[in-house]
Design an enzyme around this catalytic site. Structure first.
Site, short mmCIF file in Angstrom:
data_model
loop_
_atom_site.label_atom_id
_atom_site.label_comp_id
_atom_site.label_asym_id
_atom_site.label_seq_id
_atom_site.Cartn_x
_atom_site.Cartn_y
_atom_site.Cartn_z
N GLN A 51 0.82 -1.22 0.00
CA GLN A 51 0.00 0.00 0.00
C GLN A 51 0.85 1.27 0.00
O GLN A 51 0.35 2.35 -0.29
CB GLN A 51 -0.94 0.03 1.21
CG GLN A 51 -2.00 -1.07 1.17
CD GLN A 51 -2.93 -0.97 2.36
OE1 GLN A 51 -2.65 -1.53 3.41
NE2 GLN A 51 -4.03 -0.25 2.22
N CYS A 99 -10.86 -0.20 3.02
CA CYS A 99 -9.41 -0.28 2.85
C CYS A 99 -8.90 1.11 2.49
O CYS A 99 -9.53 1.82 1.71
CB CYS A 99 -9.10 -1.27 1.72
SG CYS A 99 -7.36 -1.38 1.33
N LEU A 100 -7.77 1.49 3.07
CA LEU A 100 -7.19 2.81 2.79
C LEU A 100 -6.83 2.95 1.31
O LEU A 100 -6.68 4.06 0.81
CB LEU A 100 -5.95 3.04 3.65
CG LEU A 100 -6.19 3.09 5.17
CD1 LEU A 100 -4.86 3.12 5.91
CD2 LEU A 100 -7.06 4.27 5.55
N HIS A 141 -7.39 -9.56 5.84
CA HIS A 141 -7.38 -8.40 4.94
C HIS A 141 -5.93 -7.99 4.62
O HIS A 141 -5.58 -7.78 3.45
CB HIS A 141 -8.15 -7.24 5.58
CG HIS A 141 -8.21 -5.99 4.77
ND1 HIS A 141 -9.38 -5.47 4.27
CD2 HIS A 141 -7.22 -5.14 4.37
CE1 HIS A 141 -9.10 -4.37 3.59
NE2 HIS A 141 -7.79 -4.14 3.64
#
Ligand code: NI
Length: 174
Positions: A51, A99-100, A141
């Protein structure tokens, strides 16, 4: 310490599998600290290295996230290196999972209720622990991120298609 940019779908690093960390050197430790700071700044309860554009098997999470009693306390995060789910059982629906890296979207996702995780800690010590409910969802996740899998890959084909169309349209408008 630094706050890193969080990449968003459909950024490439989010969609490909990450490599195992072979040596926990100062660079990796600095990355982990930055990831922790970035997660709390966002704010989020978990963050995976892809991410922030690094395809290495590292996740950080807030171990107090499942427990609202810890709200307002000093923020502490846990890092897991090369985490793996070695056993899973039961079933739970994580409501409005988000989710970011997935903008403006959340969905109910079917997850395992219990998972057993192995990993290394920041000092290279081997860990094995059981997680259930919210913590189990966080583990699934975040470890999914290391396989290039997002929660939108675990919803119905129709819902996913609608979301992807919306994002494509948004990107065109920019
Ligand atoms: Ni996520």
């Amino acid at each position: 310490m630094a706050i890193l940019d969080i990449l968003r779908y459909p950024e490439k690093s989010l969609l490909k599998p990450s490599k195992e960390v072979e040596k926990i050197d100062d660079k990796i430790k600095a990355l982990i600290n930055d990831m922790g700071e970035t997660m709390f700044d966002a704010p989020g309860v978990g963050l995976a290295a892809p991410q922030v554009g690094v395809n290495k098997k590292i996740i950080v999470y807030d171990p107090h996230a499942p427990d609202p009693e810890h709200e307002g306390e000093k923020k502490e995060f846990t890092a897991l290196i090369n985490p793996k789910i070695i056993a899973s059982s039961g079933s739970i629906v994580s409501e409005d999972e988000a989710c970011l890296s997935v903008s403006e979207y959340s969905a109910d996702v079917k997850r395992f209720k219990n998972v057993t995780v192995t990993a290394l800690d920041i000092d290279g010590k081997k860990l094995e622990f059981d997680a259930e409910d919210i913590l189990a969802v966080i583990m699934q996740h975040e470890i999914d991120h290391l396989d290039g899998v997002l929660f939108i890959d675990r919803i119905s084909t129709l819902k996913r298609a609608i979301y992807k169309k919306k994002i494509k349209k948004k990107l065109k408008e920019k």
